[in-house]
Design an enzyme around this catalytic site. Structure first.
Site, PDB file in Angstrom:
ATOM      1  CB  SER A 125      -0.869  -0.022   1.258  1.00  0.00           C
ATOM      2  OG  SER A 125      -1.387   1.260   1.529  1.00  0.00           O
ATOM      3  CD  GLU A 127      -2.143   5.147   4.972  1.00  0.00           C
ATOM      4  OE1 GLU A 127      -1.727   5.102   6.128  1.00  0.00           O
ATOM      5  OE2 GLU A 127      -2.579   6.178   4.449  1.00  0.00           O
ATOM      6  CE1 TYR A 149      -4.064  -1.685   5.687  1.00  0.00           C
ATOM      7  CE2 TYR A 149      -3.012   0.350   4.952  1.00  0.00           C
ATOM      8  CZ  TYR A 149      -3.632  -0.852   4.660  1.00  0.00           C
ATOM      9  OH  TYR A 149      -3.809  -1.234   3.347  1.00  0.00           O
TER      10      TYR A 149
END
Ligand code: NAP
Ligand code: G4F
Length: 322
Positions: A125, A127, A149
């Protein structure tokens, strides 16, 4: 038509549903890993449920993954399962680590021990870039995750690279920037907004409570992004790729387009609520997917405004049927 088989974890989620459709179209035998729940939710795959063979399992239970792989004997394994909501990763950090980080080792190791020739895709990801070290972000940009996460995804990314380098597995990591669709979960910002716009337009809701409107994201359409996952596993050698649109927009622009599409002004309905502001924010994501375009021949079909209006229309249609 292909005579390959694939095992998809996370098949009930947004990406799992689009990937299953894509692979079925290509003639794959598709196996879907599902975890046991008291009230199974199959909304995203209702229309193809008869074409999928389900195998029971959970990323937290390695024995169940070994059984699922032994039963399905897949040529390709797509690991899309995760605790995928960033907000929840602060309230359930341990579970997020167990599923989104260690869960990757559980499945990678199960593939390595039972089906080492299978090709493996890990859903990494953007992120992971978090507090970005450069803009735009590409495969070589250092990671600086900003949430439990994001930290878990960095682990999942590196363990995938490590199994590739240690055991010569065909393991790829797709570093995907935000991608959305009418099948997106209701807590993610795009769907939260398009669902609320539809409800407000239909007189079912009065206001929309939001967090940080200044955050910028590189938002694409999930249907385009699953094609990149498949392309990665069709290459001669395994590698990691950024998948993104190369455009960034603020949450406020998203809200503006969604309300504007139904003839309303967001300023009349949006209320800022500190409850939705995150302990640490990712302020800006903007991807450079030159490598994927050049090496995979991947291309984008749906632009940002088209994506938002598609989602608003879909939510109006769904809610009008209630
Ligand atoms: P999603 O809609 O939230 O789907 C997550 C899936 O994971 C669901 O099918 C869920 O099953 C399954 N799952 C959760 N915990 C599990 C467990 N312990 N064992 C087995 N299955 C489990 O996510 P998505 O948007 O499709 O994203 C797919 C993947 O890409 C995720 O790994 C996500 O972190 C990653 N990713 C997404 C984006 C994005 O913008 N969408 C961007 C980059 C990376 P249940 O139905 O049983 O809950
Ligand atoms: O839609 P979001 O919750 O997505 P986020 O945090 O970017 O994560 C998504 O994309 C990642 C890829 O970069 C995936 F890996 C991950 O699994 C997930 O799919 O929030 C987007 C932005 C954030 O900056 C958030 O602070 O929207 C901001 N925001 C403002 N108000 C809000 C809200 N987000 C949510 N969910 N709800 C709000 O009310």
């Amino acid at each position: 038509m292909s005579n390959k088989s694939a095992l998809i974890t996370g098949i009930t989620g947004q990406d799992g549903s689009y990937l299953a459709e894509l692979l079925l179209e290509k003639g794959y035998k598709v196996f879907g890993l599902i975890r046991r729940t008291s009230s199974p939710l199959m909304e995203n795959i209702e229309h193809i449920v008869k074409e999928i063979e389900f195998v029971e399992g959970d990323l937290l239970d390695q024995g169940s993954l070994v059984q699922a792989i032994s039963k399905s004997k897949p040529d390709e394994v797509y690991n899309l399962a995760a605790q995928s909501f960033v907000g929840t990763s602060w309230t359930q950090p341990v579970l997020t680590g167990q599923i989104t980080a260690i869960g990757v080792t559980n499945i990678l190791d199960a593939v390595h021990k039972t089906r080492p020739e299978a090709k493996f895709y890990q859903a990494s990801s953007s992120e992971m870039f978090g507090k970005v070290m450069e803009t735009p972000q590409k495969e070589t940009t250092p990671f600086y995750p900003r949430s439990p996460y994001g930290v878990a995804k960095v682990y999942g990314h590196w363990i995938t690279v490590n199994y590739r380098e240690s055991f010569d597995m065909f393991a790829c990591s797709g570093i995907l920037f935000n991608h959305e669709s009418p099948r997106r979960g209701l807590e993610f910002v795009t769907r939260k907004v398009t669902d609320a716009v539809a409800r407000i337009k239909l007189g079912m809701q009065k206001e929309l409570r939001m967090g940080n409107l200044d955050a910028k994201r590189d938002w694409g359409f999930a249907g385009d992004y699953v094609k990149a996952m498949w392309l990665m596993l069709q290459q001669a050698t395994p590698d990691d790729y950024v998948i993104a649109t190369g455009e960034t927009h603020t949450v406020q622009e998203l809200v503006d387009i969604a309300f504007g599409h139904v003839g309303l002004s967001w300023r009349d309905y949006v209320v800022i609520d500190p409850k939705f502001v995150r302990p640490a924010e990712v302020d800006l994501l903007l991807g450079d997917c030159t490598k994927a375009k050049q090496q995979l021949g991947w291309k984008l079909e749906v632009g940002f405004e088209q994506l938002v209006t598609m989602m608003v229309e879909s939510d109006i249609a769904k809610l009008s049927k209630l």
